[in-house]
Design a protein around this motif. Structure first.
Motif, mmCIF file in Angstrom:
data_model
loop_
_atom_site.group_PDB
_atom_site.id
_atom_site.type_symbol
_atom_site.label_atom_id
_atom_site.label_comp_id
_atom_site.label_asym_id
_atom_site.label_seq_id
_atom_site.Cartn_x
_atom_site.Cartn_y
_atom_site.Cartn_z
ATOM 1 N N ARG A 130 0.855 -1.182 0.000
ATOM 2 C CA ARG A 130 0.000 0.000 0.000
ATOM 3 C C ARG A 130 0.893 1.235 0.000
ATOM 4 N NH1 ARG A 130 -2.984 2.162 4.563
ATOM 5 N NH2 ARG A 130 -4.809 3.355 3.898
ATOM 6 N N THR A 132 1.085 5.793 -1.062
ATOM 7 C CA THR A 132 0.392 7.026 -1.415
ATOM 8 C C THR A 132 1.409 8.065 -1.844
ATOM 9 O OG1 THR A 132 -1.362 8.552 -0.701
ATOM 10 C CG2 THR A 132 0.430 8.154 0.866
ATOM 11 N N TRP A 135 -2.122 13.820 -3.743
ATOM 12 C CA TRP A 135 -3.342 13.364 -4.425
ATOM 13 C C TRP A 135 -3.340 13.673 -5.923
ATOM 14 C CZ3 TRP A 135 -6.296 17.041 -6.892
ATOM 15 C CH2 TRP A 135 -6.115 18.372 -6.503
ATOM 16 N N THR A 138 -1.495 10.607 -7.643
ATOM 17 C CA THR A 138 -1.784 9.207 -7.326
ATOM 18 C C THR A 138 -2.181 8.404 -8.564
ATOM 19 O OG1 THR A 138 -4.015 9.905 -6.652
ATOM 20 C CG2 THR A 138 -2.367 9.568 -4.908
ATOM 21 N N SER A 142 -0.130 5.109 -9.781
ATOM 22 C CA SER A 142 -0.804 3.829 -9.976
ATOM 23 C C SER A 142 -0.615 3.304 -11.390
ATOM 24 C CB SER A 142 -2.293 3.973 -9.663
ATOM 25 O OG SER A 142 -2.967 2.746 -9.786
ATOM 26 N N ASP A 149 -0.474 -0.876 -4.484
ATOM 27 C CA ASP A 149 -1.835 -0.582 -4.033
ATOM 28 C C ASP A 149 -1.871 0.883 -3.616
ATOM 29 O OD1 ASP A 149 -4.377 -0.525 -2.997
ATOM 30 O OD2 ASP A 149 -3.918 -1.713 -1.215
ATOM 31 N N ASP A 151 -3.262 4.366 -2.590
ATOM 32 C CA ASP A 151 -4.421 4.918 -1.884
ATOM 33 C C ASP A 151 -4.332 6.439 -1.918
ATOM 34 O OD1 ASP A 151 -6.443 5.669 -0.172
ATOM 35 O OD2 ASP A 151 -6.056 4.081 1.281
ATOM 36 N N ASP A 153 -6.344 8.590 -0.625
ATOM 37 C CA ASP A 153 -7.128 9.230 0.422
ATOM 38 C C ASP A 153 -6.498 9.190 1.799
ATOM 39 O OD1 ASP A 153 -9.220 9.929 -1.346
ATOM 40 O OD2 ASP A 153 -10.041 7.914 -1.206
ATOM 41 N N THR A 157 1.318 5.884 4.554
ATOM 42 C CA THR A 157 1.162 4.440 4.713
ATOM 43 C C THR A 157 2.408 3.884 5.391
ATOM 44 O OG1 THR A 157 2.171 3.871 2.564
ATOM 45 C CG2 THR A 157 -0.209 4.308 2.594
#
Length: 326
Positions: A130, A132, A135, A138, A142, A149, A151, A153, A157
């Motif tokens: 996971r 990050t 934003w 992201t 990905s 994974d 994330d 939001d 992590t």
């Protein structure tokens, strides 16, 4: 690549290497240096030994910085911090990627700040983990590293040997989190007080952004999205949205998932919560009033959905982000 999920014991986590190469953003690098390199008055004698490692002179924002050591020293560090890259579209320095990979294989704990996550991705450290980043990046992270994974939001992590933080303030949160792990809450709070920031924000807390949905003005959903946001106070249904879009509910669902990645009702709920965020920040309205004006009905319903989407209760959010006098 052989994955190494075992680290040195936390009691030995005292050498922090800042991995620098290419063009970096100065905020994240400065934050890491300030937090780990400036011990609080009550710090133990084995506080962190911080070193800046790079292949040569480094461009950090408008400045040029000379590293203390070469990138080969990363492999001897207990913790390696990878600051933010200034431009993720530029090729990542291959020597930096390889040095970070070797440091992890040697047992170092690796943490990225903001877009530094792209270096970890290139090193293969995000595969199956996971992660990050800021934003706004992201989706790109990905797409480049589909085995990660991602994330969008969360603030940060923690996978044990690999940690990632979102943008700017979240870099502070992750650094404080590392101090908390190594030295406990008292010292982490002491550093936070010196920085005049909140002592601790959980990594699962949301990044507090309303991620924009990119829909061109001529897209068939543009009109219904705009109309729905203007009528959030009303009890809208999928049938209402489909009628406005002149299509069937099933076809509307397919279009919504293609454009927003959500079902129509999921998108509506997210929009209602984001609108509630705005009202909590800019008004003194009661939770009951905000719940009614956003179509969430009651304060109880607002609290339940707000906590699920944002990561903390609306009352706490208001205390943190309210911008008008009470």
């Amino acid at each position: 690549m052989v994955r190494n999920d075992t680290m040195r014991t936390l009691s030995d986590m005292h050498t922090v290497a800042l991995a620098a190469a290419g063009h970096l953003l100065h905020f994240e690098l400065g934050v890491a240096y300030e937090i780990f390199g400036n011990p609080p008055p009550d710090a133990p004698s084995d506080w962190y030994d911080v070193m800046l490692c790079g292949p040569g002179p480094i461009q950090v924002g408008p400045f040029v910085v000379e590293p203390d050591h070469g990138l080969d020293r990363l492999a001897t560090a207990d913790t390696v911090i990878v600051p933010a890259c200034a431009d993720v579209d530029e090729p990542l320095p291959s020597d930096l990627v390889e040095a970070v990979r070797k440091a992890h294989d040697a047992g170092a704990r690796i943490a990225s700040l903001c877009t530094g996550a792209f270096v970890l991705g290139a090193a293969g450290l995000l595969d199956g983990r996971r992660a990050t980043t800021h934003w706004s990046h992201t989706d790109d992270l990905s797409a480049r590293y589909p085995e990660a994974d991602v994330d969008p939001d969360v603030l940060y992590t923690d996978n044990g040997s690999v940690l990632t933080a979102a943008g700017k303030a979240a870099a502070v949160d992750l650094c404080l989190h590392l101090i908390h792990l190594d030295h406990g809450a008292t010292l982490a709070n002491s550093v936070a007080r010196r920085l005049v920031v909140q002592p601790h924000r959980p990594g699962g807390q949301a990044q507090f952004v309303a991620t924009p949905i990119k829909v061109s003005d001529d897209h068939r959903l543009a009109g219904v999205l705009a109309w729905a946001q203007q009528h959030l106070d009303q009890p809208l249904t999928v049938t209402d949205l489909a009628r406005k879009a002149s299509t069937s509910p099933r076809n509307l669902g397919r279009q919504f998932r293609a454009v927003t990645g959500q079902t129509p009702l999921q998108w509506l709920l997210t929009r209602r919560v984001r609108r509630a965020q705005e009202l909590l920040e800019a008004t003194n309205d009661t939770l009951e009033t905000i719940a009614q004006s956003t179509g969430l009905g009651t304060a109880t319903t607002l609290r339940r959905h707000f906590k699920k989407v944002v990561g903390l209760p609306p009352d706490t959010y208001r205390r943190t982000f309210h911008t008008t006098p009470a």
